[in-house]
Design a protein around this motif. Structure first.
Motif, short mmCIF file in Angstrom:
data_model
loop_
_atom_site.label_atom_id
_atom_site.label_comp_id
_atom_site.label_asym_id
_atom_site.label_seq_id
_atom_site.Cartn_x
_atom_site.Cartn_y
_atom_site.Cartn_z
N LEU A 264 0.23 -1.59 -0.02
CA LEU A 264 -0.23 -0.26 -0.06
C LEU A 264 1.06 1.49 -0.17
N ASN B 9 -8.93 -0.60 -0.53
CA ASN B 9 -9.81 1.11 -1.17
C ASN B 9 -10.88 1.42 -2.24
N THR C 2 -1.34 -0.59 6.77
CA THR C 2 -2.27 -0.97 7.03
C THR C 2 -3.03 -0.59 8.70
N GLN D 191 -1.35 5.86 3.45
CA GLN D 191 -2.59 4.79 3.90
C GLN D 191 -2.06 3.28 4.04
N ASN E 15 -8.58 0.55 6.00
CA ASN E 15 -8.68 0.95 4.87
C ASN E 15 -9.87 -0.11 4.73
#
Length: 349
Positions: free
Chosen positions: A216, A242, A222, A220, A226
């Motif tokens: 990611l 997303n 983890t 963003q 999300n």
């Protein structure tokens, strides 16, 4: 009755029937694995203040009933009937791994700590390494055990030390399983998607197309909220983050009735890593949305209403139709014309 009054009666009946017909009987998804499913479930953990208050003042069912597989949190919450909190012991499969004890007491409703977070509660799964070397873990199983094809979605985050895996997956057995897996710790920006098995059992060689490691973006990780989605359709699996598809495959796609599971675990092996004694991690979930068939599925009938789940979270919306009375069969149409005693009437434009 005058013709105008009869016409009004006809439209009144039409409106009443259309309201009934608009009730969702099938549920549709979008994307490359767009499909229609028989059932829809939505579990919202974001505003459970009352449940949190009741739990804080109640006695744990696990303290009162030591052998119970239910936790106080699952029993107290209105959504609890959809999930079973597991209590079971899984011995270490190899000498270089550790025992795992799944316990319902590791599952709770927690307050969200960020001051800026509007949604102030979440479902929280917890894991920790005990001084005796055993790993306490958490697992919830969806009560429908005969799911055949599904779109499973959640808003989630992980946080804590390295050495654990948060899982959201379908499971029949070790060769019929489709996973979303989030490792804790580290850079906290890696997601694993896979259909099991991912290695050849004879040679231990990786099976191409069975597993994907997705990084990611830095903004963003983890450890922040999300949205994750797994679509399991006939002959194909696809994963989304997303709202954007991140991977898909036709390799090792499950073809048997399965369970849906949420868990947080560590067995000290190469995949999960090993926690230090006293180490802790959490798997927080804001909501879970499930679309699924409970059998091999049936064809959608003409007079059924498919509703999309993509435009309104937790509230399916009837799909657009080419005309406002697309569902009205010819026989019903002419019956209503006769009731209204109208020689000529155009209903759909």
């Amino acid at each position: 009755m005058h013709a105008s009054a009869k016409l009004l009666f006809a439209f009144t009946v039409l409106f009443s029937v259309s309201k009934v017909a608009a009730e969702c009987t099938r549920f549709s998804t979008n994307g490359s694995t767009a499909a229609t499913y028989q059932f829809h479930r939505f579990y919202d953990f974001r505003n459970l203040h009352e449940s949190l208050s009741r739990i804080a003042t109640s006695t744990s069912l696990n303290d009162a009933i030591p052998n119970s597989a239910s936790s106080k949190i699952i029993s107290a919450a209105p959504w609890g009937s959809g999930w079973n909190a597991r209590k079971w012991f899984r011995p270490a499969p190899r000498k270089d791994t550790v025992d795992m004890q799944y316990t319902p007491s590791s599952i709770s409703i927690s307050e969200v700590s960020e001051p800026s977070q509007e949604d102030s509660t979440c479902l929280s799964l917890h894991t920790t390494r005990l001084p005796n070397g055993t790993q306490l873990a958490s697992e919830l199983q969806f009560t429908e055990y005969n799911v055949t094809y599904a779109s499973i979605r959640m808003s989630a985050r992980i946080h804590g030390v390295s050495g654990a895996i948060a899982g959201f997956f379908t499971y029949r057995n070790d060769t019929a399983e489709s996973d979303i897996e989030l490792p804790t710790g580290g850079a906290a920006n890696s997601v694993h998607f896979s259909n099991q098995p991912t290695t050849n059992p004879s040679t231990d060689a990786p099976i191409q197309g069975s597993t994907f490691n997705v990084s990611l973006s830095a903004d963003q990780p983890t450890s922040t909220w999300n949205n994750y989605r797994l679509d399991w359709v006939k002959g194909r699996s696809a994963w989304y983050v997303n709202g954007v598809q991140s991977a898909d495959t036709e390799v090792n796609v499950p073809d048997a009735e399965s369970m849906i599971i949420l868990n947080l675990w560590s067995n000290g092996g190469n995949f999960s890593g090993r926690m230090d004694t006293g180490g802790e991690a959490w798997f927080d979930i804001q909501w879970v949305e499930l679309l699924f068939n409970a059998t091999a599925g049936s064809e959608v009938q003409y007079d059924e209403t498919a509703c999309s789940v993509e435009s309104s979270l937790g509230s399916p919306v009837p799909n657009a139709s080419p005309a406002p009375c697309w569902w009205l069969s010819a026989s019903r149409f002419w019956w209503m014309i006769g009731m209204a005693s109208v020689a000529s009437l155009t209903v759909c434009v």
